[in-house]
Scaffold this motif. Structure first.
Motif, PDB file in Angstrom:
ATOM      1  N   PHE A  20       0.826  -1.212   0.000  1.00 12.01           N
ATOM      2  CA  PHE A  20       0.000   0.000   0.000  1.00 12.01           C
ATOM      3  C   PHE A  20       0.862   1.264   0.000  1.00 12.01           C
ATOM      4  N   THR A  21       1.991   1.224   0.687  1.00  9.55           N
ATOM      5  CA  THR A  21       2.878   2.388   0.712  1.00  9.55           C
ATOM      6  C   THR A  21       3.446   2.668  -0.677  1.00  9.55           C
ATOM      7  N   MET A  22       3.785   1.608  -1.409  1.00  8.20           N
ATOM      8  CA  MET A  22       4.360   1.791  -2.745  1.00  8.20           C
ATOM      9  C   MET A  22       3.299   2.131  -3.791  1.00  8.20           C
ATOM     10  N   LYS A  23       2.114   1.553  -3.666  1.00 13.98           N
ATOM     11  CA  LYS A  23       1.081   1.736  -4.687  1.00 13.98           C
ATOM     12  C   LYS A  23       0.192   2.949  -4.428  1.00 13.98           C
ATOM     13  N   THR A  24      -0.143   3.200  -3.179  1.00 12.33           N
ATOM     14  CA  THR A  24      -1.029   4.309  -2.835  1.00 12.33           C
ATOM     15  C   THR A  24      -0.556   4.935  -1.529  1.00 12.33           C
ATOM     16  N   LEU A  27      -2.935   6.640   0.898  1.00 11.80           N
ATOM     17  CA  LEU A  27      -3.923   5.808   1.584  1.00 11.80           C
ATOM     18  C   LEU A  27      -3.300   4.800   2.536  1.00 11.80           C
ATOM     19  N   ALA A  28      -2.012   4.576   2.428  1.00 15.24           N
ATOM     20  CA  ALA A  28      -1.355   3.491   3.147  1.00 15.24           C
ATOM     21  C   ALA A  28      -1.565   3.552   4.655  1.00 15.24           C
ATOM     22  N   LYS A  29      -1.339   4.701   5.243  1.00 16.44           N
ATOM     23  CA  LYS A  29      -1.464   4.823   6.695  1.00 16.44           C
ATOM     24  C   LYS A  29      -2.897   4.542   7.141  1.00 16.44           C
ATOM     25  N   PHE A  30      -3.848   5.075   6.409  1.00 16.94           N
ATOM     26  CA  PHE A  30      -5.256   4.861   6.732  1.00 16.94           C
ATOM     27  C   PHE A  30      -5.627   3.379   6.611  1.00 16.94           C
ATOM     28  N   PHE A  32      -3.722   0.760   6.633  1.00 16.98           N
ATOM     29  CA  PHE A  32      -3.042  -0.065   7.621  1.00 16.98           C
ATOM     30  C   PHE A  32      -3.684   0.086   8.999  1.00 16.98           C
ATOM     31  N   ALA A  33      -3.961   1.306   9.399  1.00 21.77           N
ATOM     32  CA  ALA A  33      -4.536   1.544  10.725  1.00 21.77           C
ATOM     33  C   ALA A  33      -5.943   0.983  10.849  1.00 21.77           C
ATOM     34  N   ARG A  34      -6.743   1.101   9.809  1.00 17.95           N
ATOM     35  CA  ARG A  34      -8.143   0.701   9.874  1.00 17.95           C
ATOM     36  C   ARG A  34      -8.378  -0.760   9.515  1.00 17.95           C
ATOM     37  N   ALA A  35      -7.470  -1.360   8.766  1.00 20.56           N
ATOM     38  CA  ALA A  35      -7.732  -2.712   8.278  1.00 20.56           C
ATOM     39  C   ALA A  35      -6.647  -3.709   8.668  1.00 20.56           C
ATOM     40  N   ILE A  36      -5.466  -3.514   8.189  1.00 20.96           N
ATOM     41  CA  ILE A  36      -4.433  -4.540   8.343  1.00 20.96           C
ATOM     42  C   ILE A  36      -4.055  -4.747   9.808  1.00 20.96           C
ATOM     43  N   ASN A  37      -4.009  -3.705  10.603  1.00 24.45           N
ATOM     44  CA  ASN A  37      -3.673  -3.853  12.027  1.00 24.45           C
ATOM     45  C   ASN A  37      -4.700  -4.688  12.790  1.00 24.45           C
ATOM     46  N   ARG A  38      -5.866  -4.869  12.238  1.00 22.94           N
ATOM     47  CA  ARG A  38      -6.967  -5.507  12.961  1.00 22.94           C
ATOM     48  C   ARG A  38      -7.393  -6.836  12.361  1.00 22.94           C
ATOM     49  N   ILE A  39      -6.650  -7.384  11.442  1.00 27.37           N
ATOM     50  CA  ILE A  39      -7.124  -8.585  10.759  1.00 27.37           C
ATOM     51  C   ILE A  39      -6.883  -9.846  11.578  1.00 27.37           C
ATOM     52  N   SER A  40      -7.715 -10.828  11.316  1.00 28.26           N
ATOM     53  CA  SER A  40      -7.573 -12.146  11.940  1.00 28.26           C
ATOM     54  C   SER A  40      -6.613 -12.975  11.085  1.00 28.26           C
ATOM     55  N   ASP A  41      -6.253 -14.139  11.580  1.00 27.75           N
ATOM     56  CA  ASP A  41      -5.349 -14.982  10.809  1.00 27.75           C
ATOM     57  C   ASP A  41      -5.991 -15.473   9.512  1.00 27.75           C
TER      58      ASP A  41
END
Length: 173
Positions: A20-24, A27-30, A32-41
């Motif tokens: 996300f950092t390389m492509k957008t 949006l990357a920080k948003f 990551f904070a809203r989605a990737i940090n909270r994902i299940s396995d």
């Protein structure tokens, strides 16, 4: 074993962050904070395969899901067990009541050193898929013309049991 699994979780999350950092970047920080940090396995597996497809990664990842689920099951049993009893120098009994509210107790079962070593190897194999994806499809493995050596992240085989554990090769020019 639990540490090896945590590394896999962190590497997949890190691959998502890098993508996300390389492509957008805006949006990357948003994301990551809203989605990737909270994902299940299970969602982490979805992220891995989505990145694999989006990047056109040439590794055969058909066995990653099964391998991930197997090592996760052992990791969960070990990490949440209330009972650890040494059976002999190479075997421990784990299980009993989970240290979680409303969790179902698990059977106590023997886990051998060989099973633990196999699971650690499997975790390292999954991590190798992520390393290969990052270095070889996102361009992180590029070198300049004046470099005295080249680092090559090696392509993992389709199955963990076929992997020799070698992660990289350095070529001196």
């Amino acid at each position: 074993m639990t540490g090896a699994f945590t590394i896999v979780q962190e590497m997949i999350d890190g691959a998502g962050r890098t993508y996300f950092t390389m492509k957008t970047p805006e949006l990357a920080k948003f994301v990551f904070a809203r989605a990737i940090n909270r994902i299940s396995d299970s969602e982490r597996l979805t992220l891995f395969h989505a990145l694999h497809r989006a990047l056109g990664c040439p590794t055969d990842a058909t066995h990653v899901t099964e391998t991930f689920k197997n090592v996760k099951a052992l990791r969960d049993q070990i990490a949440h067990s209330a009972t650890f009893e040494l059976i002999d120098t190479d075997t421990v009994a784990v299980g009993g009541e989970f240290f979680q509210t409303n969790a179902t107790p698990t059977e106590i079962r023997a886990v051998s050193r060989e099973e633990l070593e196999h699971s650690i190897h499997a975790c390292r194999w999954i991590a190798q898929h992520v390393k290969y994806m990052l270095f070889n499809t996102l361009g992180s493995g590029e070198t300049d013309e004046e470099a005295t050596h080249t680092l090559e992240i090696l392509k993992p085989p389709a199955r963990a049991n076929d992997w020799d554990g070698q992660e990289a090769r350095v070529t001196i020019h």
